[in-house]
Each structure stands twice: as C-alpha cells, then as structure tokens.
Design a protein around this motif. Structure first.
Motif, mmCIF file in Angstrom:
data_model
loop_
_atom_site.group_PDB
_atom_site.id
_atom_site.type_symbol
_atom_site.label_atom_id
_atom_site.label_comp_id
_atom_site.label_asym_id
_atom_site.label_seq_id
_atom_site.Cartn_x
_atom_site.Cartn_y
_atom_site.Cartn_z
ATOM 1 N N VAL A 30 0.818 -1.228 0.000
ATOM 2 C CA VAL A 30 0.000 0.000 0.000
ATOM 3 C C VAL A 30 0.847 1.271 0.000
ATOM 4 C CG1 VAL A 30 -2.027 -1.014 1.104
ATOM 5 C CG2 VAL A 30 -0.287 0.012 2.533
ATOM 6 N N HIS A 80 -10.208 9.258 -2.257
ATOM 7 C CA HIS A 80 -11.572 8.828 -2.589
ATOM 8 C C HIS A 80 -12.267 9.833 -3.518
ATOM 9 C CE1 HIS A 80 -11.946 5.809 0.998
ATOM 10 N NE2 HIS A 80 -11.037 5.468 0.116
ATOM 11 N N ASP A 81 -12.056 11.135 -3.245
ATOM 12 C CA ASP A 81 -12.677 12.177 -4.083
ATOM 13 C C ASP A 81 -12.265 12.061 -5.533
ATOM 14 O OD1 ASP A 81 -13.755 13.244 -1.909
ATOM 15 O OD2 ASP A 81 -12.625 15.121 -1.922
ATOM 16 N N ILE A 83 -11.497 9.644 -7.283
ATOM 17 C CA ILE A 83 -12.177 8.571 -8.007
ATOM 18 C C ILE A 83 -13.574 9.032 -8.401
ATOM 19 C CG2 ILE A 83 -13.164 6.259 -7.789
ATOM 20 C CD1 ILE A 83 -10.819 5.637 -5.896
ATOM 21 N N LEU A 84 -14.253 9.660 -7.466
ATOM 22 C CA LEU A 84 -15.644 10.002 -7.774
ATOM 23 C C LEU A 84 -15.733 11.210 -8.693
ATOM 24 C CD1 LEU A 84 -16.710 12.315 -5.369
ATOM 25 C CD2 LEU A 84 -16.285 10.263 -4.054
ATOM 26 N N LYS A 102 -8.306 1.900 -9.398
ATOM 27 C CA LYS A 102 -9.355 2.334 -8.477
ATOM 28 C C LYS A 102 -9.328 1.548 -7.177
ATOM 29 C CE LYS A 102 -13.181 4.305 -11.149
ATOM 30 N NZ LYS A 102 -12.733 4.346 -12.538
ATOM 31 N N GLY A 103 -9.226 0.223 -7.313
ATOM 32 C CA GLY A 103 -9.330 -0.644 -6.138
ATOM 33 C C GLY A 103 -8.275 -0.313 -5.103
ATOM 34 N N SER A 104 -7.010 -0.305 -5.523
ATOM 35 C CA SER A 104 -5.934 -0.047 -4.567
ATOM 36 C C SER A 104 -6.030 1.353 -3.998
ATOM 37 C CB SER A 104 -4.570 -0.219 -5.247
ATOM 38 O OG SER A 104 -4.443 -1.537 -5.720
ATOM 39 N N ILE A 106 -8.903 3.154 -3.477
ATOM 40 C CA ILE A 106 -9.963 3.163 -2.455
ATOM 41 C C ILE A 106 -9.421 2.576 -1.153
ATOM 42 C CG2 ILE A 106 -12.205 2.210 -1.764
ATOM 43 C CD1 ILE A 106 -13.001 2.134 -4.704
ATOM 44 N N LEU A 107 -8.741 1.440 -1.270
ATOM 45 C CA LEU A 107 -8.269 0.740 -0.079
ATOM 46 C C LEU A 107 -7.133 1.492 0.611
ATOM 47 C CD1 LEU A 107 -8.537 -2.820 -1.585
ATOM 48 C CD2 LEU A 107 -9.902 -1.910 0.298
ATOM 49 N N ALA A 108 -6.270 2.134 -0.177
ATOM 50 C CA ALA A 108 -5.214 2.949 0.436
ATOM 51 C C ALA A 108 -5.852 4.069 1.248
ATOM 52 C CB ALA A 108 -4.291 3.526 -0.639
ATOM 53 N N ASP A 110 -8.739 3.827 2.763
ATOM 54 C CA ASP A 110 -9.234 3.170 3.984
ATOM 55 C C ASP A 110 -8.099 2.948 4.989
ATOM 56 O OD1 ASP A 110 -11.648 3.140 2.729
ATOM 57 O OD2 ASP A 110 -11.698 0.984 2.348
ATOM 58 N N VAL A 111 -6.938 2.556 4.476
ATOM 59 C CA VAL A 111 -5.781 2.359 5.356
ATOM 60 C C VAL A 111 -5.440 3.676 6.065
ATOM 61 C CG1 VAL A 111 -3.283 1.904 5.402
ATOM 62 C CG2 VAL A 111 -4.792 0.411 4.091
ATOM 63 N N LEU B 84 -14.393 -2.354 -6.357
ATOM 64 C CA LEU B 84 -13.129 -2.783 -6.949
ATOM 65 C C LEU B 84 -13.249 -4.137 -7.626
ATOM 66 C CD1 LEU B 84 -11.404 -4.644 -4.546
ATOM 67 C CD2 LEU B 84 -11.540 -2.405 -3.525
ATOM 68 N N GLY B 103 -19.422 7.102 -6.591
ATOM 69 C CA GLY B 103 -19.035 8.154 -5.646
ATOM 70 C C GLY B 103 -19.772 8.031 -4.329
ATOM 71 N N ILE B 106 -18.665 4.886 -2.352
ATOM 72 C CA ILE B 106 -17.380 5.023 -1.648
ATOM 73 C C ILE B 106 -17.580 5.843 -0.379
ATOM 74 C CG2 ILE B 106 -15.061 6.040 -1.732
ATOM 75 C CD1 ILE B 106 -15.039 5.582 -4.743
ATOM 76 N N VAL B 144 -5.686 -5.108 -0.797
ATOM 77 C CA VAL B 144 -4.778 -4.584 -1.826
ATOM 78 C C VAL B 144 -3.852 -5.709 -2.315
ATOM 79 C CG1 VAL B 144 -2.967 -2.917 -2.384
ATOM 80 C CG2 VAL B 144 -4.824 -2.241 -0.880
ATOM 81 N N ILE B 147 -5.717 -7.904 -4.733
ATOM 82 C CA ILE B 147 -5.799 -7.282 -6.057
ATOM 83 C C ILE B 147 -4.464 -7.405 -6.781
ATOM 84 C CG2 ILE B 147 -6.087 -5.112 -7.312
ATOM 85 C CD1 ILE B 147 -7.842 -4.118 -5.049
#
Lengths: 321, 321
Positions: A30, A80-81, A83-84, A102-104, A106-108, A110-111, B84, B103, B106, B144, B147
C-alpha cells in the motif's frame, strides 16, 4: 505573512518527517499510493491548524500524531474524491487512481482513515476519536450531498453553504478543536477553537470556489472553470445566475442540465462571472466568515501562535492559489 | 446447531434494530446506500462473535454499540469491495454502486467506517479503537494484496494464507478481542479471544474459497467459479495446479494470465478442481484452523456461550453456503 512562513519553515519538515515515517511502516503493497498522495505537497493546513491551536494553548503533549492524523484523514478523502470526480490531476500530478487503479486507491484511503484513528487512539483520550470520527462522517456526507446536487439548478445559497461546510469546514473545525482538547484547557477554549476552525474552513472553501473561476490552470494545477464544467453549483455561479434575465437564465440552465457546454461556452461564462464581480463577491462572503473566526480568537490568550492564527485568516482570504 | 440458532433468534432482532436506528440518524442523503447494504441480510457473524465473547466473559457493559460497529466496518468493506471487484451482485441483490453510483457508495463506506469508530470511542476505552483501527488497516492491506496478486500464477500457499488472514481474519479477531477487552478480564483472556477469532476467521475464508468451486449460483447468490473467472488464486486452484503435468499447467496458466477462459473452460476446470478433491482439501485445511480456535477456547470459563462458540466452529467448517 512572514510569521506564517517562519512557523511553516519550522513545522513543515517535522510534519513531513512524521508522515514519511508512518508511511514507511505500512505494508509495501500500500506504500506507493499512500506516498503518492502524501508526497504530492499540499499546504498541510489541517496539521498546522492543530499545532497552532495546541501551541496557542500551551499544550505539552507530543502533537505530531494528532497533527499528522489530520493530514492522513484529508489525504484519504483526496484519494476517494479523485475517483468520484474522475479527476485526472491532483496537486498538479496524475491522480492516484490512474496510476494505481481504483481498487488499490480506495483501499489505500481506507488504510489512511484507519491509521489516523489508531494514531489518535494512542493519546488515550476517547473524545479526540469522537470529534474526528464525527468530522469524517460529516465530511463524507457533505461530499455525497455535493454529488447529489451536481447540475441541480435549483440549489439555494443555504444548501450550497451546507455542502461546503460539510465537505471542508468540519475537518478544519476538528483540527482546531482537537488541538484544544489536547491542551486540557476546558470546554470554553474547545468551543472557541471549534468556532475558529469551522469559520476558517468555510472561508477557505468559499475562496477556493472563487479561485476556480479566476485562476489560470497553471496556478491551480487544474483547468480553470472546472466547477462549471463539472456542473458544480458554487456561489459565483449561483449569484451570477440570479442576474440573468429569464431567457438567458433558461438557456444556460438547459445547457447546464444537459452537460452540453463547449469550451467556448465555459470561457465566455467564466469571463462573465468574473467580470460581473461574482468571484469577488464570493471572496467578500469569505471575509464575513473570516471575521467570525477572528472573533472566536478573542478567547485565546495572547501568544505568538494566536497572532499567526490571525494572519492565516488574512492569508486564506487573499490567497491567489 | 440448535444452540446457535436459539442464540441468533434472541440477538439478531436486537442487532438489526440497533443498526437500523443508527442508519436512521444519518443524513437522508447517505441513508439509501447505507440501508441497502445493512438491509441485505448477511450472517451478522462479526457482531455475534463480539457478543458471544463478551457474554462468555460475563461482561456487563452495553454490548450493541461494539457488536454493531463490527457489522458497520464489515459493511463498509463490502461497499468498497464491490466497486473494486466490479461486482454485480451482493448478498443476492444488485450491488450498491450500480444503484447509487460509485461516488456515493465510496463515501457511504467512509461514513460507516467513521460511525463505527465514533460508536466505539463512546466506551471511553482507547484500546478498543486501537484494536479495531489496526484490524481495518490490515483488512484493507490484505485486499490490496489480493488485487495485486490477481492472475499471479506464482502465488505461493503462504502468500495466499497471508492474503486471506488479512482480508478476512483480522476483523473476526478484532470482534472477539474487543469483546474480551470490554469484559475487563485481563490480557490472558484477550489473547485467547484474539486466537479464537483469528483462527475462526481463517477457517471461514478457507471454506468460502472452497465453496466458490462447489456451490451452484442459486445457493451463494453469485455465479460459481467466480474466483477462477476473476483470476483469484485461491487454495483449491493452487493445489489443483500442483497436480497438473508441465504441459497442462503451462496451457492453463497462459489462459489464466491472458484472462481468456470460456464458460466451458470455467465449467471444466471447476469440475476438475472438485473431482480432484481440492475443494475438500481446502475444507480440511480449514479444519486445522478450527482446531486451533477450539484450543484457544480452553482458556474460557465453562458457559453456555462458550459451547455456542464451539458449535460455531463446526458450523463454519460444515456450511454449504
């Protein structure tokens, strides 16, 4: 301004060193997305706000975990912003989701949200976590409202104020309030810090929305007129629309709803908004909130940091980027 | 099984009522996505785990804020995961991001993460926040890693175990550990609860990965062979690949890397994995972790809840959906 710069010169390296050290402790998988967003610069306004408030109230605790948790929370919302918004640029460089997926991304985010909570939990003061969690809830809620009102041509000034207070001001408020909580100086000072941060945050976002109409792209690191292009109903546009006659207004709103502006339309409308004084009027509205923030400062004891907090209000109002 | 069902019958309505009440307190603009994910059913395993552990240790505090914060955290990860994974279905209904947009989905996840933290902060025990935040960091990091290793044909069994421990087991561990922390029975019981939850979580995910190969779509609410289709390297596939000769293995891996499986390929390979006993072998691996969890239970005093916690291990191992 000089006093802000001097304070910044002292604190920025420590803030950045703490952030870098925390990023280095994360799992290697991450780190890239996290370092991308943390390393892209940014004004570090929220950590500074926490530091200044705590210093102004003579706090003795180690302030960097709190200060940096605010930058981590802010960075999480940026990840996050983008992405949206389907943003291509952030702080002048490629947005994280385009580089890391996108996936990594979003999760980063969250971390970073979780890391911020853990750092703050280590103070052993549950109210810090409550105030920060509440601010994140309100921030995300404000952002959902903003999305829900894209191209909503009926958005009122009050609803707009509600949205920007949500998406921006509550995190400023939490930064200042948490600084005051750490000081242990009691509810009155916490309340004053709360009011200072909240109003500063509102002023900051109003100026941001004004700058979106006036700044050339090379200054902001993103194209000017971006809010108009994205259909975001911000104050310069709301007050400009009120000056149009029925026919002009209907024509423009139809285009706005249909998302059918050409580049020339954007340039023309942006020009009319600025020439009509609507960006300046938005900056004037910001001054009103800066004055409220200044009044809240009255409760603070006279220190060098208090005077820097006062200077920051002038900076936020007058900034050109 | 009967004792689990009886416990469930008593607790599920209370868990669901608490979740609904919290959802109703949120701003109207985020309620739809939140209610969508919370209302879609689900086993409520994580809240039950927190309740059982706390009850087994004779905890007197109100347990529902903690128990429900675990479902909120889990629901937040579901909202983010579905984006994701580009998932179309979740718990048998349309995934939230298809109904509410990426959006808002998330951000609704962010609201739930923050709400969970605020609920837990209200206990005034910072270690609860630390344990939960650490678990969320590890969960997101595990995701992550998952993925990053899609279609990585060299993924080892150890790396696979590392991924599933991250993405699933740490939240189970946190549920049980937080239940023990609330009981105030001390570090030895917290350690036992930690070990029970962690190993239960690993067993749960192993069985999930086995079921992905054996369950018809109408039982799981998602198409069978989904992991293979998505290129997820799970244990049934890893052990199956080890049985192929060089030529077969290379052919299959080339297809896996190229993402070029036809529906017939998926059906044939899924059949071979099951017929070769690889789904069953994965379930056997799960039994090993269930046994470790059972051993951790030895430290618990003999109560009805302890015996339910024991039954849950049997349920997790033998479940068909």
């Amino acid at each position: 301004m000089n006093d802000i710069l001097k304070y910044l010169e002292g604190e920025l390296p420590r803030i950045n060193a703490f952030l870098e050290a925390e990023a280095n402790k994360l799992d290697g998988v991450v780190q890239p997305a996290v370092k991308h967003v943390l390393g892209a610069g940014g004004k570090r306004l929220r950590p500074l706000l926490a530091l200044l408030t705590a210093h102004a109230l003579e706090t003795e605790a180690d302030l960097y975990p709190l200060a940096c948790s605010l930058e981590l929370l802010h960075s999480a919302t940026l990840l996050h912003d983008d992405i949206l918004d389907d943003a291509e640029l952030r702080r002048g460089q490629e947005a994280a989701h385009l580089t890391f997926g996108k996936g990594s991304t979003i999760l980063a985010g969250d971390v970073l949200l979780a890391l911020a909570n853990r750092l703050v939990a280590d103070y052993g003061i549950p109210r810090l976590t409550s105030v920060l969690s509440e601010a994140i809830m309100l921030t995300a809620t404000g952002e959902v409202k903003e999305i829900a009102n894209v191209r909503n041509v009926d958005l009122s000034r009050d609803d707009y104020m509600d949205i920007i207070t949500g998406k921006t001001a509550y995190l400023f408020q939490a930064a200042a309030e948490c600084g005051a909580i750490l000081s242990g100086k009691g509810p009155e000072m916490e309340q004053a810090a709360h009011a200072y941060g909240l109003n500063l945050g509102i002023a900051f976002q109003l100026v941001d929305d004004a700058l979106d109409y006036v700044s050339p792209s090379d200054v902001m690191g993103k194209p000017s007129g971006g809010d108009l292009r994205e259909g975001k109903m911000t104050l310069p546009l709301i007050t400009y629309l009120a000056t149009l006659d029925e026919k002009e207004r209907t024509e423009l709103l139809d285009q706005l709803v249909a998302d059918s502006f050409t580049d020339e339309d954007i340039q023309r409308i942006t020009g009319e908004v600025v020439d009509g004084g609507h960006a300046e009027a938005t900056r004037d509205a910001a001054k009103h909130y800066a004055d409220k923030a200044r009044k809240a400062l009255d409760a603070f004891p006279d220190t060098q940091e208090k005077s820097i907090m006062d200077s920051i209000l002038d900076f936020v109002i007058s900034r050109a980027k």
